[in-house]
Design a protein around this motif. Structure first.
Motif, PDB file in Angstrom:
ATOM      1  N   LYS A   1       0.805  -1.218   0.000  1.00  0.00           N
ATOM      2  CA  LYS A   1       0.000   0.000   0.000  1.00  0.00           C
ATOM      3  C   LYS A   1       0.839   1.269   0.000  1.00  0.00           C
ATOM      4  O   LYS A   1       0.298   2.360   0.091  1.00  0.00           O
ATOM      5  N   THR A   2       2.137   1.126  -0.105  1.00  0.00           N
ATOM      6  CA  THR A   2       2.987   2.314  -0.125  1.00  0.00           C
ATOM      7  C   THR A   2       3.726   2.366  -1.460  1.00  0.00           C
ATOM      8  O   THR A   2       3.154   2.741  -2.466  1.00  0.00           O
ATOM      9  N   PHE A   3       4.948   1.972  -1.453  1.00  0.00           N
ATOM     10  CA  PHE A   3       5.789   2.100  -2.635  1.00  0.00           C
ATOM     11  C   PHE A   3       5.200   1.406  -3.861  1.00  0.00           C
ATOM     12  O   PHE A   3       5.060   2.009  -4.926  1.00  0.00           O
ATOM     13  N   THR A   4       4.858   0.134  -3.734  1.00  0.00           N
ATOM     14  CA  THR A   4       4.426  -0.644  -4.894  1.00  0.00           C
ATOM     15  C   THR A   4       3.130  -0.111  -5.483  1.00  0.00           C
ATOM     16  O   THR A   4       3.004   0.026  -6.700  1.00  0.00           O
ATOM     17  N   SER A   5       2.171   0.214  -4.625  1.00  0.00           N
ATOM     18  CA  SER A   5       0.894   0.710  -5.157  1.00  0.00           C
ATOM     19  C   SER A   5       1.067   2.064  -5.833  1.00  0.00           C
ATOM     20  O   SER A   5       0.427   2.342  -6.852  1.00  0.00           O
ATOM     21  N   HIS A   6       1.954   2.905  -5.316  1.00  0.00           N
ATOM     22  CA  HIS A   6       2.208   4.206  -5.949  1.00  0.00           C
ATOM     23  C   HIS A   6       2.912   4.030  -7.291  1.00  0.00           C
ATOM     24  O   HIS A   6       2.578   4.708  -8.273  1.00  0.00           O
ATOM     25  N   LEU A   7       3.862   3.129  -7.344  1.00  0.00           N
ATOM     26  CA  LEU A   7       4.556   2.851  -8.608  1.00  0.00           C
ATOM     27  C   LEU A   7       3.580   2.280  -9.626  1.00  0.00           C
ATOM     28  O   LEU A   7       3.551   2.710 -10.786  1.00  0.00           O
ATOM     29  N   TYR A   8       2.758   1.340  -9.202  1.00  0.00           N
ATOM     30  CA  TYR A   8       1.764   0.737 -10.092  1.00  0.00           C
ATOM     31  C   TYR A   8       0.824   1.810 -10.653  1.00  0.00           C
ATOM     32  O   TYR A   8       0.570   1.861 -11.857  1.00  0.00           O
ATOM     33  N   ALA A   9       0.318   2.683  -9.776  1.00  0.00           N
ATOM     34  CA  ALA A   9      -0.601   3.744 -10.205  1.00  0.00           C
ATOM     35  C   ALA A   9       0.073   4.697 -11.198  1.00  0.00           C
ATOM     36  O   ALA A   9      -0.536   5.109 -12.189  1.00  0.00           O
ATOM     37  N   ALA A  10       1.330   5.040 -10.937  1.00  0.00           N
ATOM     38  CA  ALA A  10       2.054   5.939 -11.839  1.00  0.00           C
ATOM     39  C   ALA A  10       2.238   5.295 -13.217  1.00  0.00           C
ATOM     40  O   ALA A  10       2.077   5.965 -14.249  1.00  0.00           O
ATOM     41  N   LEU A  11       2.541   4.008 -13.238  1.00  0.00           N
ATOM     42  CA  LEU A  11       2.693   3.300 -14.504  1.00  0.00           C
ATOM     43  C   LEU A  11       1.363   3.248 -15.256  1.00  0.00           C
ATOM     44  O   LEU A  11       1.323   3.460 -16.475  1.00  0.00           O
ATOM     45  N   GLN A  12       0.283   2.991 -14.539  1.00  0.00           N
ATOM     46  CA  GLN A  12      -1.049   2.947 -15.153  1.00  0.00           C
ATOM     47  C   GLN A  12      -1.412   4.307 -15.752  1.00  0.00           C
ATOM     48  O   GLN A  12      -1.977   4.370 -16.841  1.00  0.00           O
ATOM     49  N   ARG A  13      -1.105   5.400 -15.035  1.00  0.00           N
ATOM     50  CA  ARG A  13      -1.394   6.745 -15.546  1.00  0.00           C
ATOM     51  C   ARG A  13      -0.673   7.016 -16.861  1.00  0.00           C
ATOM     52  O   ARG A  13      -1.151   7.783 -17.689  1.00  0.00           O
ATOM     53  N   LYS A  14       0.467   6.395 -17.040  1.00  0.00           N
ATOM     54  CA  LYS A  14       1.251   6.565 -18.271  1.00  0.00           C
ATOM     55  C   LYS A  14       0.890   5.518 -19.326  1.00  0.00           C
ATOM     56  O   LYS A  14       1.574   5.377 -20.334  1.00  0.00           O
ATOM     57  N   ASN A  15      -0.219   4.793 -19.068  1.00  0.00           N
ATOM     58  CA  ASN A  15      -0.683   3.735 -19.980  1.00  0.00           C
ATOM     59  C   ASN A  15       0.367   2.655 -20.218  1.00  0.00           C
ATOM     60  O   ASN A  15       0.508   2.139 -21.331  1.00  0.00           O
ATOM     61  N   ILE A  16       1.100   2.330 -19.165  1.00  0.00           N
ATOM     62  CA  ILE A  16       2.086   1.255 -19.223  1.00  0.00           C
ATOM     63  C   ILE A  16       1.438   0.013 -18.638  1.00  0.00           C
ATOM     64  O   ILE A  16       1.059  -0.012 -17.465  1.00  0.00           O
ATOM     65  N   THR A  17       1.263  -1.011 -19.458  1.00  0.00           N
ATOM     66  CA  THR A  17       0.588  -2.234 -19.050  1.00  0.00           C
ATOM     67  C   THR A  17       1.461  -2.962 -18.030  1.00  0.00           C
ATOM     68  O   THR A  17       2.586  -3.357 -18.344  1.00  0.00           O
ATOM     69  N   THR A  18       0.930  -3.124 -16.815  1.00  0.00           N
ATOM     70  CA  THR A  18       1.734  -3.626 -15.701  1.00  0.00           C
ATOM     71  C   THR A  18       1.088  -4.828 -15.045  1.00  0.00           C
ATOM     72  O   THR A  18      -0.103  -4.830 -14.748  1.00  0.00           O
ATOM     73  N   PHE A  19       1.896  -5.846 -14.791  1.00  0.00           N
ATOM     74  CA  PHE A  19       1.462  -7.032 -14.051  1.00  0.00           C
ATOM     75  C   PHE A  19       2.054  -6.962 -12.653  1.00  0.00           C
ATOM     76  O   PHE A  19       3.254  -6.727 -12.505  1.00  0.00           O
ATOM     77  N   MET A  20       1.213  -7.139 -11.635  1.00  0.00           N
ATOM     78  CA  MET A  20       1.691  -7.178 -10.256  1.00  0.00           C
ATOM     79  C   MET A  20       1.670  -8.619  -9.779  1.00  0.00           C
ATOM     80  O   MET A  20       0.620  -9.209  -9.604  1.00  0.00           O
ATOM     81  N   ALA A  21       2.858  -9.183  -9.550  1.00  0.00           N
ATOM     82  CA  ALA A  21       2.998 -10.603  -9.250  1.00  0.00           C
ATOM     83  C   ALA A  21       2.295 -11.024  -7.976  1.00  0.00           C
ATOM     84  O   ALA A  21       1.855 -12.148  -7.857  1.00  0.00           O
ATOM     85  N   ASP A  22       2.185 -10.167  -6.997  1.00  0.00           N
ATOM     86  CA  ASP A  22       1.635 -10.558  -5.700  1.00  0.00           C
ATOM     87  C   ASP A  22       0.117 -10.515  -5.662  1.00  0.00           C
ATOM     88  O   ASP A  22      -0.489 -10.818  -4.656  1.00  0.00           O
ATOM     89  N   ASP A  23      -0.536 -10.152  -6.765  1.00  0.00           N
ATOM     90  CA  ASP A  23      -1.992 -10.072  -6.789  1.00  0.00           C
ATOM     91  C   ASP A  23      -2.677 -11.427  -6.702  1.00  0.00           C
ATOM     92  O   ASP A  23      -3.877 -11.505  -6.541  1.00  0.00           O
ATOM     93  N   THR A  24      -1.918 -12.517  -6.800  1.00  0.00           N
ATOM     94  CA  THR A  24      -2.512 -13.846  -6.828  1.00  0.00           C
ATOM     95  C   THR A  24      -2.810 -14.394  -5.436  1.00  0.00           C
ATOM     96  O   THR A  24      -3.480 -15.408  -5.306  1.00  0.00           O
ATOM     97  N   ILE A  25      -2.323 -13.745  -4.395  1.00  0.00           N
ATOM     98  CA  ILE A  25      -2.552 -14.237  -3.036  1.00  0.00           C
ATOM     99  C   ILE A  25      -3.821 -13.589  -2.492  1.00  0.00           C
ATOM    100  O   ILE A  25      -3.957 -12.379  -2.467  1.00  0.00           O
ATOM    101  N   THR A  26      -4.758 -14.414  -2.062  1.00  0.00           N
ATOM    102  CA  THR A  26      -6.036 -13.924  -1.563  1.00  0.00           C
ATOM    103  C   THR A  26      -5.856 -13.246  -0.217  1.00  0.00           C
ATOM    104  O   THR A  26      -5.207 -13.783   0.678  1.00  0.00           O
TER     105      THR A  26
END
Length: 140
Positions: free
Chosen positions: A24-49
């Motif tokens: 919820k800190t570094f990774t989520s901010h980096l992910y959001a910034a990449l999404q804003r730039k239309n950079i298709t991003t896969f987050m590996a840890d999203d598979t854990i419930t």
């Protein structure tokens, strides 16, 4: 599956991380910034419930998978010229390069593994630590 990125691959960026300390800190901010730039991003840890307890066996499997993943990333970098920008969060790049400190402690869990596999993982760690990356301690 995401749509094909501008690179011809399904994703432009592969974010690999583990743990609540960065989700919820570094990774989520980096992910959001990449999404804003239309950079298709896969987050590996999203598979854990969420809410599921992770057993020590699963943690070991995840760590092993991450080392195999790192090895594959380095191979693809060499074969396809992909750009790899490591982010060192909460660990010194030298600990990764020399498999020492906390990285070395975690790596020792695999002492019973095939020596050839261990050597290839150490090589991958060393190679990624020698890349020009981002040490998050510099920006804290």
């Amino acid at each position: 599956m995401a749509s094909s990125s501008s690179s011809g691959f399904a994703y432009d960026v592969f974010l690999s991380y583990r743990g609540e300390d960065t989700r919820k800190t570094f990774t989520s901010h980096l992910y959001a910034a990449l999404q804003r730039k239309n950079i298709t991003t896969f987050m590996a840890d999203d598979t854990i419930t969420r809410g599921t307890e992770i057993s020590s066996n699963l943690l070991n499997a995840i760590e092993q998978w991450c080392l195999q993943e790192l090895e594959a990333i380095i191979i693809n970098k060499k074969k396809r010229g992909q750009i790899v920008i490591p982010v060192f969060y909460g660990v010194e790049p030298s600990e990764v390069r020399w498999v020492s400190g906390r990285v070395g402690e975690a790596f020792r869990r695999f002492e019973t593994y095939d020596k050839e596999k261990l050597d290839s993982w150490k090589t991958a760690l060393s190679e990624v630590a020698n890349l020009s990356g981002w040490d998050s301690s510099v920006v804290r």
